[in-house]
Design an enzyme around this catalytic site. Structure first.
Site, PDB file in Angstrom:
ATOM      1  N   HIS A  67      84.424  -1.725 -45.365  1.00  0.00           N
ATOM      2  CA  HIS A  67      83.923  -0.425 -45.825  1.00  0.00           C
ATOM      3  C   HIS A  67      82.449  -0.268 -45.451  1.00  0.00           C
ATOM      4  O   HIS A  67      82.042   0.757 -44.867  1.00  0.00           O
ATOM      5  CB  HIS A  67      84.124  -0.327 -47.341  1.00  0.00           C
ATOM      6  CG  HIS A  67      83.608   0.928 -47.957  1.00  0.00           C
ATOM      7  ND1 HIS A  67      84.429   1.936 -48.410  1.00  0.00           N
ATOM      8  CD2 HIS A  67      82.338   1.349 -48.225  1.00  0.00           C
ATOM      9  CE1 HIS A  67      83.684   2.915 -48.902  1.00  0.00           C
ATOM     10  NE2 HIS A  67      82.422   2.572 -48.816  1.00  0.00           N
ATOM     11  N   GLU A  68      81.631  -1.283 -45.772  1.00  0.00           N
ATOM     12  CA  GLU A  68      80.195  -1.221 -45.479  1.00  0.00           C
ATOM     13  C   GLU A  68      79.932  -1.299 -43.975  1.00  0.00           C
ATOM     14  O   GLU A  68      78.976  -0.696 -43.481  1.00  0.00           O
ATOM     15  CB  GLU A  68      79.459  -2.345 -46.207  1.00  0.00           C
ATOM     16  CG  GLU A  68      79.525  -2.258 -47.727  1.00  0.00           C
ATOM     17  CD  GLU A  68      78.978  -0.954 -48.271  1.00  0.00           C
ATOM     18  OE1 GLU A  68      78.043  -0.393 -47.650  1.00  0.00           O
ATOM     19  OE2 GLU A  68      79.478  -0.482 -49.309  1.00  0.00           O
ATOM     20  N   HIS A  71      80.101   2.157 -42.554  1.00  0.00           N
ATOM     21  CA  HIS A  71      78.811   2.854 -42.678  1.00  0.00           C
ATOM     22  C   HIS A  71      77.824   2.360 -41.624  1.00  0.00           C
ATOM     23  O   HIS A  71      77.149   3.150 -40.947  1.00  0.00           O
ATOM     24  CB  HIS A  71      78.198   2.600 -44.057  1.00  0.00           C
ATOM     25  CG  HIS A  71      78.915   3.251 -45.193  1.00  0.00           C
ATOM     26  ND1 HIS A  71      79.166   4.600 -45.234  1.00  0.00           N
ATOM     27  CD2 HIS A  71      79.413   2.735 -46.354  1.00  0.00           C
ATOM     28  CE1 HIS A  71      79.796   4.889 -46.363  1.00  0.00           C
ATOM     29  NE2 HIS A  71      79.952   3.774 -47.050  1.00  0.00           N
TER      30      HIS A  71
END
Length: 422
Positions: A67-68, A71
């Site tokens: 998820h990170e 980003h």
């Protein structure tokens, strides 16, 4: 929160683990183990259920890492450097060097993480569970649980309030619609505060009245963290407003002395020796001739010439052009002064009035005092004196980083070049 321990680098991005992560890893392992034990046969050995619980928890944090990374990789594509990714007790956080300069770029970076989680959830809950069920029911349960957690991770992060991804998306949309990043931050901060208060109320109700121990405590922690982030964002907005509205003239001190150019070096020496322990010698000695500013003096002549010549040597023979001193106009906003102070070798600026004449000086302490006074904060004198001796911002105020974010976010325009006035 602290940086934690660095495990590795992914595409040049340091991956760190905060000590609090191990606590939540144990908690998720225990929760997953209970879930496995409740759905498996009673004859299942304990070490298998605990092992599956640990694997589920580790895979969940691998999902958080992905998820990170979503980003981070999009941020890199937008030209924003990613300092690190840190896993901690509330999940993960990617630290970036600055904000994106356009709302749509900010939106793409914010949306990338939830999109990764949604893709993982769909893949695991559809094809993943079906394929795993043909191998082993326990494996299918693990895959289904992981898919559900990724779906929850995506939906939770899409809630429209800072510091969640949904709040960043809302901020970017308001920024795009209104043309004001500040309005975007204000709207997203307000919704984030409302969501945090709601989470704390619901968590307290579950914890104290419904017996929802873990769930209620978790909501309370999330709400508390969200309120802290909202408060920090509100303080940042107030600080940015002060840096834009206050000008240098309101913060400037007068840490210089004036001598005539026909005076001797002996007078300069006496001036330097006149400084007591409580009051440091003046930062600069400015030189005048018939009422006109013509230069400034350093202590270099006193070091190079023998004492016997001090009475015969005039300041005019050794002064330097006043234009060499780093300077700023009294009408310039304080955020420009922060940038200029970082470029000045001594961390001090000579302040000129609108007529082009020296009217004061500005250092990091002068600037900080003016900002804190406008914010209603007064520091003890000993804190300010300690910071002045070290020529640093008191209490570690990260004003340069604040101004960098203002410039990169388009809240202010970077000046082309700082100039000196003589």
């Amino acid at each position: 929160m602290g940086e934690g321990w660095e495990l590795m680098k992914i595409r040049g991005i340091p991956l760190r683990v905060h000590p609090s992560w191990f606590v939540i890893l144990l908690l998720f392992t225990w929760i997953s183990q209970n879930q496995v034990s409740a759905t498996a046969e009673s004859s299942l050995p304990a070490w298998i259920s605990w092992g599956l619980g640990l694997i589920t928890a580790l895979l969940l944090f691998l999902s958080v890492l992905l998820h990170e990374l979503g980003h981070s990789l999009v941020a890199l594509r937008e030209g924003v450097k990613v300092r690190s990714i840190t896993l901690f007790f509330l999940g993960g956080v990617a630290s970036v060097e600055r904000e994106c300069s356009t709302p749509m770029a900010s939106l793409r970076v914010a949306a990338a993480g939830p999109l990764v989680s949604l893709v993982l959830a769909v893949a695991l809950l559809t094809g993943g569970v079906y394929a795993a069920d043909h191998v082993n029911p326990l494996l299918a349960n693990l895959v289904g649980q992981l898919g559900g957690l990724n779906l929850l991770l995506a939906l939770f992060n899409l809630l429209p309030g800072l510091p969640l991804d949904g709040g960043l998306i809302l901020k970017a949309l308001v920024w795009q619609w209104t043309g004001s990043q500040r309005k975007g931050v204000q709207v997203a901060t307000a919704t984030g505060r409302a969501l945090s208060l709601s989470a704390m109320v619901l968590g307290g109700w579950l914890l104290f009245f419904k017996g929802g121990g873990i769930g209620g405590l978790w909501l309370l922690m999330l709400g508390w963290f969200g309120l802290g982030a909202s408060r920090s964002q509100t303080q940042l907005l107030a600080l940015q407003k002060v840096l834009r509205e206050l000008n240098v003239g309101l913060a400037a001190g007068r840490n210089f002395r004036v001598l005539e150019d026909d005076q001797s070096l002996r007078r300069l020496s006496q001036l330097r020796l006149s400084g007591s322990e409580e009051h440091s010698p003046p930062a600069w000695v400015l030189v005048c001739r018939s009422g006109r500013w013509v230069g400034y003096m350093t202590d270099q002549p006193l070091k190079e010439l023998p004492v016997q010549q001090w009475d015969r040597q005039c300041l005019a023979d050794h002064m330097k052009p006043i234009s060499e001193l780093p300077s700023i106009g009294e009408k310039a906003p304080l955020w420009q002064a922060v940038l200029a102070l970082e470029q000045a070798e001594e961390g001090r600026l000579l302040v000129f009035n609108v007529a082009g004449l020296p009217c004061g000086t500005l250092d990091r302490i002068d600037l900080s005092e003016a900002v804190l006074k406008r914010l209603g904060v007064r520091l003890p004198a000993q804190f300010l004196e300690a910071a002045r001796r070290q020529n640093t911002y008191p209490l570690g105020m990260a004003l340069p980083k604040v101004v960098e974010s203002m410039v990169s976010g388009g809240l202010v325009e970077q000046p082309e070049a700082s100039s000196s006035t003589s």
